[in-house]
Scaffold this motif. Structure first.
Motif, PDB file in Angstrom:
ATOM      1  N   SER A 186      -7.888  47.754 -25.749  1.00  0.00           N
ATOM      2  CA  SER A 186      -9.275  47.343 -25.569  1.00  0.00           C
ATOM      3  C   SER A 186      -9.408  46.320 -24.440  1.00  0.00           C
ATOM      4  CB  SER A 186      -9.811  46.724 -26.867  1.00  0.00           C
ATOM      5  OG  SER A 186     -11.028  46.052 -26.631  1.00  0.00           O
ATOM      6  N   PRO A 187     -10.129  46.650 -23.364  1.00  0.00           N
ATOM      7  CA  PRO A 187     -10.300  45.672 -22.276  1.00  0.00           C
ATOM      8  C   PRO A 187     -11.051  44.438 -22.728  1.00  0.00           C
ATOM      9  CG  PRO A 187     -11.701  47.583 -21.930  1.00  0.00           C
ATOM     10  CD  PRO A 187     -10.803  47.919 -23.068  1.00  0.00           C
ATOM     11  N   LEU A 188     -11.935  44.589 -23.704  1.00  0.00           N
ATOM     12  CA  LEU A 188     -12.673  43.449 -24.221  1.00  0.00           C
ATOM     13  C   LEU A 188     -11.748  42.457 -24.912  1.00  0.00           C
ATOM     14  CD1 LEU A 188     -15.293  41.962 -24.968  1.00  0.00           C
ATOM     15  CD2 LEU A 188     -15.449  43.416 -26.983  1.00  0.00           C
ATOM     16  N   GLN A 189     -10.810  42.964 -25.729  1.00  0.00           N
ATOM     17  CA  GLN A 189      -9.929  42.081 -26.480  1.00  0.00           C
ATOM     18  C   GLN A 189      -8.731  41.610 -25.655  1.00  0.00           C
ATOM     19  OE1 GLN A 189      -8.966  43.486 -30.440  1.00  0.00           O
ATOM     20  NE2 GLN A 189     -11.016  44.322 -30.735  1.00  0.00           N
ATOM     21  N   ASN A 190      -8.579  42.146 -24.462  1.00  0.00           N
ATOM     22  CA  ASN A 190      -7.473  41.746 -23.589  1.00  0.00           C
ATOM     23  C   ASN A 190      -7.971  40.814 -22.484  1.00  0.00           C
ATOM     24  OD1 ASN A 190      -5.812  43.279 -25.214  1.00  0.00           O
ATOM     25  ND2 ASN A 190      -5.834  45.066 -23.875  1.00  0.00           N
ATOM     26  N   ASP A 191      -8.204  41.339 -21.301  1.00  0.00           N
ATOM     27  CA  ASP A 191      -8.708  40.506 -20.206  1.00  0.00           C
ATOM     28  C   ASP A 191     -10.008  39.807 -20.581  1.00  0.00           C
ATOM     29  OD1 ASP A 191      -7.999  41.711 -16.815  1.00  0.00           O
ATOM     30  OD2 ASP A 191      -6.782  40.638 -18.267  1.00  0.00           O
ATOM     31  N   GLY A 192     -10.849  40.504 -21.342  1.00  0.00           N
ATOM     32  CA  GLY A 192     -12.146  39.930 -21.696  1.00  0.00           C
ATOM     33  C   GLY A 192     -12.030  38.653 -22.494  1.00  0.00           C
ATOM     34  N   VAL A 193     -11.141  38.634 -23.485  1.00  0.00           N
ATOM     35  CA  VAL A 193     -10.968  37.446 -24.317  1.00  0.00           C
ATOM     36  C   VAL A 193     -10.348  36.304 -23.509  1.00  0.00           C
ATOM     37  CG1 VAL A 193      -9.574  36.511 -26.212  1.00  0.00           C
ATOM     38  CG2 VAL A 193     -10.920  38.595 -26.546  1.00  0.00           C
TER      39      VAL A 193
ATOM     40  N   LEU B 211      -7.333  45.299 -32.768  1.00  0.00           N
ATOM     41  CA  LEU B 211      -7.621  46.634 -33.292  1.00  0.00           C
ATOM     42  C   LEU B 211      -6.348  47.370 -33.716  1.00  0.00           C
ATOM     43  CD1 LEU B 211     -10.368  47.966 -30.845  1.00  0.00           C
ATOM     44  CD2 LEU B 211     -10.659  47.076 -33.166  1.00  0.00           C
ATOM     45  N   THR B 212      -5.174  46.878 -33.316  1.00  0.00           N
ATOM     46  CA  THR B 212      -3.887  47.501 -33.658  1.00  0.00           C
ATOM     47  C   THR B 212      -3.987  49.029 -33.531  1.00  0.00           C
ATOM     48  OG1 THR B 212      -4.456  47.481 -36.022  1.00  0.00           O
ATOM     49  CG2 THR B 212      -3.169  45.637 -35.191  1.00  0.00           C
ATOM     50  N   ASP B 213      -4.147  49.480 -32.292  1.00  0.00           N
ATOM     51  CA  ASP B 213      -4.477  50.884 -32.015  1.00  0.00           C
ATOM     52  C   ASP B 213      -3.565  51.878 -32.732  1.00  0.00           C
ATOM     53  OD1 ASP B 213      -6.200  49.601 -30.364  1.00  0.00           O
ATOM     54  OD2 ASP B 213      -5.464  50.477 -28.502  1.00  0.00           O
ATOM     55  N   ARG B 214      -2.272  51.692 -32.607  1.00  0.00           N
ATOM     56  CA  ARG B 214      -1.352  52.677 -33.185  1.00  0.00           C
ATOM     57  C   ARG B 214      -1.442  52.693 -34.711  1.00  0.00           C
ATOM     58  NH1 ARG B 214       2.920  55.436 -30.984  1.00  0.00           N
ATOM     59  NH2 ARG B 214       3.056  54.107 -29.135  1.00  0.00           N
ATOM     60  N   HIS B 215      -1.471  51.526 -35.326  1.00  0.00           N
ATOM     61  CA  HIS B 215      -1.581  51.446 -36.782  1.00  0.00           C
ATOM     62  C   HIS B 215      -2.900  52.075 -37.246  1.00  0.00           C
ATOM     63  CE1 HIS B 215      -1.279  49.782 -40.859  1.00  0.00           C
ATOM     64  NE2 HIS B 215      -2.553  49.485 -40.736  1.00  0.00           N
ATOM     65  N   SER B 216      -3.973  51.819 -36.520  1.00  0.00           N
ATOM     66  CA  SER B 216      -5.279  52.352 -36.913  1.00  0.00           C
ATOM     67  C   SER B 216      -5.312  53.873 -36.870  1.00  0.00           C
ATOM     68  CB  SER B 216      -6.377  51.795 -36.001  1.00  0.00           C
ATOM     69  OG  SER B 216      -6.494  50.391 -36.165  1.00  0.00           O
ATOM     70  N   LEU B 217      -4.526  54.462 -35.966  1.00  0.00           N
ATOM     71  CA  LEU B 217      -4.485  55.924 -35.850  1.00  0.00           C
ATOM     72  C   LEU B 217      -3.518  56.563 -36.834  1.00  0.00           C
ATOM     73  CD1 LEU B 217      -4.548  56.392 -31.971  1.00  0.00           C
ATOM     74  CD2 LEU B 217      -6.401  56.843 -33.578  1.00  0.00           C
ATOM     75  N   MET B 218      -2.513  55.831 -37.266  1.00  0.00           N
ATOM     76  CA  MET B 218      -1.471  56.411 -38.114  1.00  0.00           C
ATOM     77  C   MET B 218      -1.643  56.092 -39.595  1.00  0.00           C
ATOM     78  SD  MET B 218       0.263  57.945 -35.780  1.00  0.00           S
ATOM     79  CE  MET B 218       1.819  58.426 -36.522  1.00  0.00           C
ATOM     80  N   GLU B 219      -2.368  55.033 -39.918  1.00  0.00           N
ATOM     81  CA  GLU B 219      -2.493  54.600 -41.308  1.00  0.00           C
ATOM     82  C   GLU B 219      -3.963  54.433 -41.696  1.00  0.00           C
ATOM     83  OE1 GLU B 219      -0.018  54.273 -43.368  1.00  0.00           O
ATOM     84  OE2 GLU B 219       1.650  54.481 -41.952  1.00  0.00           O
TER      85      GLU B 219
END
Length: 500
Positions: A427-434, A373-381
């Motif tokens: 994202s817990p789903l894309q981290n520990d979850g994956v 999800l690239t959290d920071r990029h998604s919020l800034m760009e």
């Protein structure tokens, strides 16, 4: 006369229609357009608040603020002037500071063990881990210790500590989010590994979404059921001697100057990158002569970091598309001098689908820094955002893609080798979850056996630089939380050893 009346009637009707169209057009223009960054923020507010609790407001503020970088010096350029320039600006040499902290911890542990032995007592857990009752200012950045700031006189600690301490109060009503109708408890999802909650993706304003928990219909087993063992890494994480990295202290948001070109070798003297990106490479623990694969290497920063250790015998930087591969080649061209055969021979750039990597048991170390999800990029760009409505299906398929890449990496590494999985999302789903999903597939579909390396203790000496998330229910990895004092990340990384 009749003809004039008809014509006049037609003109009035046409003008009326045009007026209505104009009104609707003006109304649409007045309505604010929902941007991709706004969609991302809405999703994060709903999905992350129940997971990170009282920490979310400060993390949210940091994500929306100016990010912080470190400067990686180029070993293939003359950088003495650059070092002097950085030191004049007040930047730290991370490696030197880290070594000094490790040495102090070692000496304290030896002293305490000596005292305990003389008194006939075993050292307690705090002594063994190098964590003491009264932490220094730099160690106080852990959230579990932030509450101590409330007991100190005003001004004793930076204001962010005080704000976080207030947020930890049980009676605080400063940040309330109604998430009860938009989360799924782990028991309902068939898995209890996603920290506290698995967020549903059927969010307001985001159409045609499905439940993220559906990804886990085939990964409901516990760790023992899928053959996962956990090994704790007690020794502090190793920092390669050849890595020369500079950073500004906590609270200092100064920028590094632009890289300069070495006039003789025609390469740049340093590379700026998010400081949290250093951790997955350190977790790899590259040894001299190792064959290293960077499976999703673009834009090439982590590959360059591996190369700067001067340790690998072979570095393969791979990505799936021609455009991404061009970015990797561009980075290497800017930082590795032409004609340096020893480096050129050990550096290979390939264009392959990481999910279909056919080189089984070929590598000693594999880094899987997956698309996320690239959290920071998604919020800034707003441009090229994963939250574009046209990319909804792609976003929903990310966990499946990530788990396939991790499975492929575990097949590509040799028995006894190491795989590091990393993302730049909370994202817990894309981290520990994956990680759980991939290990479940490995257990069910192959004869490969793996163990998770618990690095929670090994990374503690780096707390002078990072804000590590604690008490989050993480089973497999570590997470760096963005903070106004040290605005790196987010970064999640998990270390996996292949046993056979």
């Amino acid at each position: 006369m009749i003809g004039l009346t008809v014509t006049r009637s037609k003109i009035l009707t046409r003008n009326s229609v045009l007026l209505n169209v104009l009104k609707r057009h003006r109304k649409r223009n007045r309505e604010p357009k929902v941007t991709n960054s706004q969609r991302a923020l809405e999703y994060f507010d709903i999905a992350y608040a129940p997971v990170y609790g009282t920490r979310w407001p400060s993390v949210r503020l940091a994500l929306l603020s100016k990010p912080k970088y470190v400067a990686v010096l180029n070993n293939f350029a003359s950088y003495n002037e650059t070092v002097e320039r950085f030191q004049t600006l007040g930047a730290w040499d991370i490696g030197k500071k880290y070594s000094a902290i490790r040495e102090r911890m070692r000496m304290r542990q030896e002293q305490n063990q000596t005292v305990s032995h003389d008194q006939g007592e075993a050292p307690d857990e705090a002594t063994a881990t190098g964590k003491f009752v009264r932490p220094s200012l730099v160690e106080l950045d852990d959230d579990e210790l932030a509450a101590r700031a409330r007991l100190e006189p005003k001004g004793r600690y930076p204001e962010e500590y005080r704000q976080r301490a207030v947020a930890q109060s049980p009676d605080t009503d400063e940040f309330e989010v109604d998430v009860t109708s938009r989360v799924i408890e782990p028991s309902e999802a068939g898995s209890s590994l996603l920290m506290d909650y698995v967020p549903a993706t059927r969010l307001k304003g985001l159409e045609n979404w499905m439940e993220e928990a559906d990804v886990f219909t085939h990964a409901s087993q516990g760790d023992q059921e899928i053959g996962v063992t956990v090994v704790k890494q007690e020794e502090p994480i190793d920092f390669p001697k050849m890595l020369k990295i500079f950073a500004f202290e906590k609270g200092n948001i100064s920028d590094f100057p632009q890289p300069r070109s070495d006039p003789q070798l025609r390469v740049l003297d340093h590379y700026a990158m998010d400081g949290a990106s250093l951790l997955p490479v350190l977790a790899l623990d590259v040894n001299p002569g190792d064959r290293v694969l960077d499976m999703c290497a673009a834009p090439g920063g982590k590959s360059l970091l591996v190369l700067q250790t001067l340790l690998p015998g072979l570095l393969v930087s791979n990505d799936v598309s021609e455009g991404r591969v061009k970015r990797i080649r561009s980075i290497l061209k800017q930082y590795v001098p032409r004609g340096m055969s020893s480096i050129e021979n050990m550096t290979v750039v390939t264009q392959k689908n990481g999910c279909l990597f056919r080189e089984a048991e070929e590598y000693d170390k594999v880094l899987v820094d997956v698309p996320c999800l690239t959290d920071r990029h998604s919020l800034m760009e707003d441009d090229n955002s994963i939250f574009e409505t046209s990319r909804t299906k792609e976003r929903l398929k990310l966990p499946e893609l990530q788990s396939q890449l991790l499975v492929s990496a575990l097949q590509a590494v040799r028995p006894g080798g190491t795989v590091v999985y990393s993302t730049c999302t909370l994202s817990p789903l894309q981290n520990d979850g994956v990680v759980h999903l991939a290990l479940s597939k490995i257990w069910q579909e192959t004869t490969i056996e793996c163990s998770i390396v618990d690095m929670s203790q090994a990374v503690q000496p780096l707390s002078f630089l990072y804000r590590f998330g604690s008490n989050l229910g993480l089973r497999y990895g570590q997470v760096v939380l963005p903070s106004l004092l040290t605005n790196f990340g987010p970064m999640y990384f998990a270390k996996i050893k292949r046993i056979r």
